[in-house]
Design an enzyme around this catalytic site. Sequence first.
Site, PDB file in Angstrom:
ATOM      1  CB  SER A 116      -0.934   0.008   1.214  1.00 48.99           C
ATOM      2  OG  SER A 116      -0.197  -0.055   2.416  1.00 48.99           O
TER       3      SER A 116
ATOM      4  CG  ASP B 298      -0.860   3.678   9.957  1.00 49.41           C
ATOM      5  OD1 ASP B 298       0.283   3.987   9.548  1.00 49.41           O
ATOM      6  OD2 ASP B 298      -1.602   2.890   9.336  1.00 49.41           O
TER       7      ASP B 298
ATOM      8  CG  HIS C  81      -0.157   3.010   5.755  1.00 46.24           C
ATOM      9  ND1 HIS C  81      -0.713   2.241   6.752  1.00 46.24           N
ATOM     10  CD2 HIS C  81      -0.154   2.253   4.630  1.00 46.24           C
ATOM     11  CE1 HIS C  81      -1.043   1.068   6.252  1.00 46.24           C
ATOM     12  NE2 HIS C  81      -0.710   1.038   4.970  1.00 46.24           N
TER      13      HIS C  81
END
Length: 216
Positions: A11, A188, A191
């Site tokens: 991601s 977080d 990320h």
Amino acid sequence: MGKIILFQGDSITDCLRGREGADPNHALGVGYVNKIAGELSYQLPQAGHQFINRGISGDRVSDLFARWNEDAIALKPDILSILIGVNDTWRIMNKLPSGVTDRFERAYRLLLEETKEVLPTTKLVLCEPFVLRTGVTVAEWEGWRGKVDAQSIIVKQLAEEFDAVFVPFQQAFDQAAEQAAPEYWLFDGVHPTAAGHHLMAVEWLKAVQNSRLAIV
């Protein structure tokens, strides 16, 4: 003739990239890949380099291997950049069935061996996985950092073995966290924020452009 520069990962690389038929404004996502492509394209407008993002959110290194033919080999990149690892750690830390065994080094090595066998002239950039102590990593911080540090050692060793450029992201984030809170860089703990992605682009360009792989 321009180079094909391919970015692979999870991601952090995906970062909302467009899929099939995406227009140029969306194809690279909104993260570090976009920033790297923008900087190099701005500096080298006559070079004709092509930048491709094939990151997929949630991927582990074994997921990369499963889709490697279509998302890497078939694209015949001149330069291949890989950032992977945090989801392998995440599955293990969350004690999920997909994290029962640690396949990180074995799968990563298979992926690189196949790449070198089929694409012997492709140059490799191996990026260090990273975390900071905030968000999802706080509750079991020592475990998180220990696993990611172990992965970092593996990636650095693989970079030496496969003649790749190593990008030291964890070191850069550790230093940055002395200037601003961890969540300023990784919202977080995993990320990146906009500032975190910019840091990544700066570090990637510094490592690559000061190496034998320098893109001109």
